[in-house]
Enzyme design. Structure first.
Site, PDB file in Angstrom:
ATOM      1  N   TYR A  57       0.842  -1.200   0.000  1.00  0.00           N
ATOM      2  CA  TYR A  57       0.000   0.000   0.000  1.00  0.00           C
ATOM      3  C   TYR A  57       0.875   1.248   0.000  1.00  0.00           C
ATOM      4  O   TYR A  57       1.944   1.271   0.604  1.00  0.00           O
ATOM      5  CB  TYR A  57      -0.900   0.014   1.237  1.00  0.00           C
ATOM      6  CG  TYR A  57      -1.910  -1.105   1.263  1.00  0.00           C
ATOM      7  CD1 TYR A  57      -2.340  -1.690   0.081  1.00  0.00           C
ATOM      8  CD2 TYR A  57      -2.423  -1.586   2.456  1.00  0.00           C
ATOM      9  CE1 TYR A  57      -3.259  -2.717   0.085  1.00  0.00           C
ATOM     10  CE2 TYR A  57      -3.347  -2.613   2.481  1.00  0.00           C
ATOM     11  CZ  TYR A  57      -3.762  -3.177   1.295  1.00  0.00           C
ATOM     12  OH  TYR A  57      -4.667  -4.194   1.299  1.00  0.00           O
TER      13      TYR A  57
ATOM     14  N   GLU B  20     -17.434  -1.530  23.139  1.00  0.00           N
ATOM     15  CA  GLU B  20     -18.596  -1.266  22.266  1.00  0.00           C
ATOM     16  C   GLU B  20     -19.263   0.079  22.543  1.00  0.00           C
ATOM     17  O   GLU B  20     -20.008   0.577  21.709  1.00  0.00           O
ATOM     18  CB  GLU B  20     -19.626  -2.386  22.411  1.00  0.00           C
ATOM     19  CG  GLU B  20     -19.195  -3.690  21.774  1.00  0.00           C
ATOM     20  CD  GLU B  20     -20.271  -4.755  21.849  1.00  0.00           C
ATOM     21  OE1 GLU B  20     -21.014  -4.772  22.861  1.00  0.00           O
ATOM     22  OE2 GLU B  20     -20.368  -5.557  20.915  1.00  0.00           O
TER      23      GLU B  20
END
Ligand code: NI
Length: 392
Positions: free
Chosen positions: A300, A375
């Site tokens: 990349y 979360e």
């Protein structure tokens, strides 16, 4: 419009159960890079249920794109990656992977859930849109050549003048948002050099071309690239990480295999290093009568954050409820990320959302079988995405 923006975080928190539900479904059903068929179907179905008309198979693979229309001008794009890793999960979570040997160990389940949450928030606030929004659910981030080039070829950036992405991270405390203007994540190149000599009896070196000695010179000379050919202002790494050769004490081998990695933050420095690796390996092998076959695998490109888009992301973060003291400058990262390709085509910003709650135990790193996230941060991420789009 601070009042509306403050309410975006409240709106995101109000859909916390749905955010967790999406994340847990994706976490339990991870798919490897290039195999995200069920994941893509799930995303598209959830978007349709919200009122979107998602386009599937974008880029000829499992990409999903949906648009929200409103306002005028170019698109604002938001991107999430959707793939998992070939790791056997050991978290013991009740929603652990049901796909043995495959795990969402980099948080891409959270990225997808956050962007689904943003989709819902944007849809609910569509009357306030100043510009159209494109939601980009991109597969195949974890494995070169990445999913971003195919998404771009499939039109994900058509008419886009700003793209924003978030990576959740267990390496920052919950609630921090870290970003960096300019180069932030490294360009990666794999390094492979096979040094060929002429093997023979170790007691008769004069009849041989010893690839071990040649390789020793090459390894040391490679260390002069960063110190002698690269500016002191330019961070770069050239590492030889594997050396394989030989079968016996008394045999000069035919060949030595060197493997390693190159990390850079500037395309010119990258080009210089790749050129010097070749010159050094091939040149040293030649002067000793051997030869070196050099392969420099593509990786990349460097991820560069646009200054204006980065500033805007920071401004949006504050308006959505991130206090100034949790907004950090991200240090240069040695890892690569295929979001870099979007930044080559459009002004882009990519930030890191901290999601480690110390009360829940140690922070396992990304790509670890016990990796997990807090979360509670899903709502933050969803609000940040949505605010970035709504303020476009
Ligand atoms: Ni990742």
């Amino acid at each position: 419009m601070p009042a509306r923006d403050a309410s975006l975080l409240q709106q995101a928190e109000a859909i916390g159960e749905r955010l967790r539900g999406w994340r847990r479904h994706l976490h339990a059903n991870p798919e490897l890079s290039g195999q995200e068929a069920q994941t893509a179907q799930y995303i598209a179905a959830e978007l349709r249920a919200m009122g979107y008309q998602p386009v599937e198979n974008v880029g000829g693979a499992h990409g999903v794109v949906a648009e929200a229309h409103g306002g005028a001008g170019p698109f604002v794009a938001l991107r999430a990656d959707t793939d998992a890793l070939p790791i056997h999960e050991e978290t013991g979570l009740p929603f652990s992977s049901r796909n043995p040997g495959v795990m969402h160990a980099c948080g891409h389940d959270a990225h997808t859930a956050m962007l689904l949450g943003a989709a819902l928030l944007i849809h609910n606030n569509r009357a306030a849109l100043r510009r159209p929004v494109r939601l980009v659910f991109q597969p195949h981030e974890e494995k070169y050549p990445g999913g971003a080039p195919a998404m771009i070829a499939g039109g994900a950036l058509a008419g886009v003048d700003q793209i924003f992405g978030i990576h959740i991270t267990s390496q920052l405390p919950s609630g921090q948002f870290a970003i960096r203007s300019g180069p932030m994540m490294a360009a990666v190149n794999e390094l492979a050099i096979d040094v060929h000599g002429k093997g023979g009896h170790a007691a008769k070196p004069e009849d041989c071309v010893d690839p071990v000695v040649i390789s020793a010179e090459i390894i040391l000379a490679l260390q002069t690239i960063v110190s002698r050919s690269i500016s002191l202002t330019e961070p770069a790494v050239v590492s030889v990480t594997q050396v394989r050769a030989g079968t016996a004490d008394n045999v000069i081998p035919e060949r030595v295999e060197l493997r390693g990695t190159i990390r850079t933050y500037d395309e010119r420095a990258r080009a210089t290093i790749l050129r010097r690796v070749r010159e050094i390996a091939e040149g040293l092998a030649r002067v000793h009568g051997g030869n070196a076959v050099v392969r420099l695998g593509d990786g990349y490109p460097v991820l560069v954050n646009d200054r204006e888009v980065t500033e805007r992301a920071l401004g949006v973060a504050q308006q959505v409820g991130f206090a100034p003291d949790v907004l950090k400058t991200m240090p240069l990262q040695g890892g690569g990320e295929d979001f870099a390709y979007y930044g080559q085509k459009a002004p882009a910003a990519f930030g890191f959302l901290g999601a480690h709650d110390p009360a829940r135990g140690p922070a396992y790193p990304h790509h670890h079988p016990k990796f997990d996230i807090d979360e509670a941060m899903l709502a933050r991420g969803a609000a940040l995405h949505a605010a970035f789009a709504l303020q476009g």
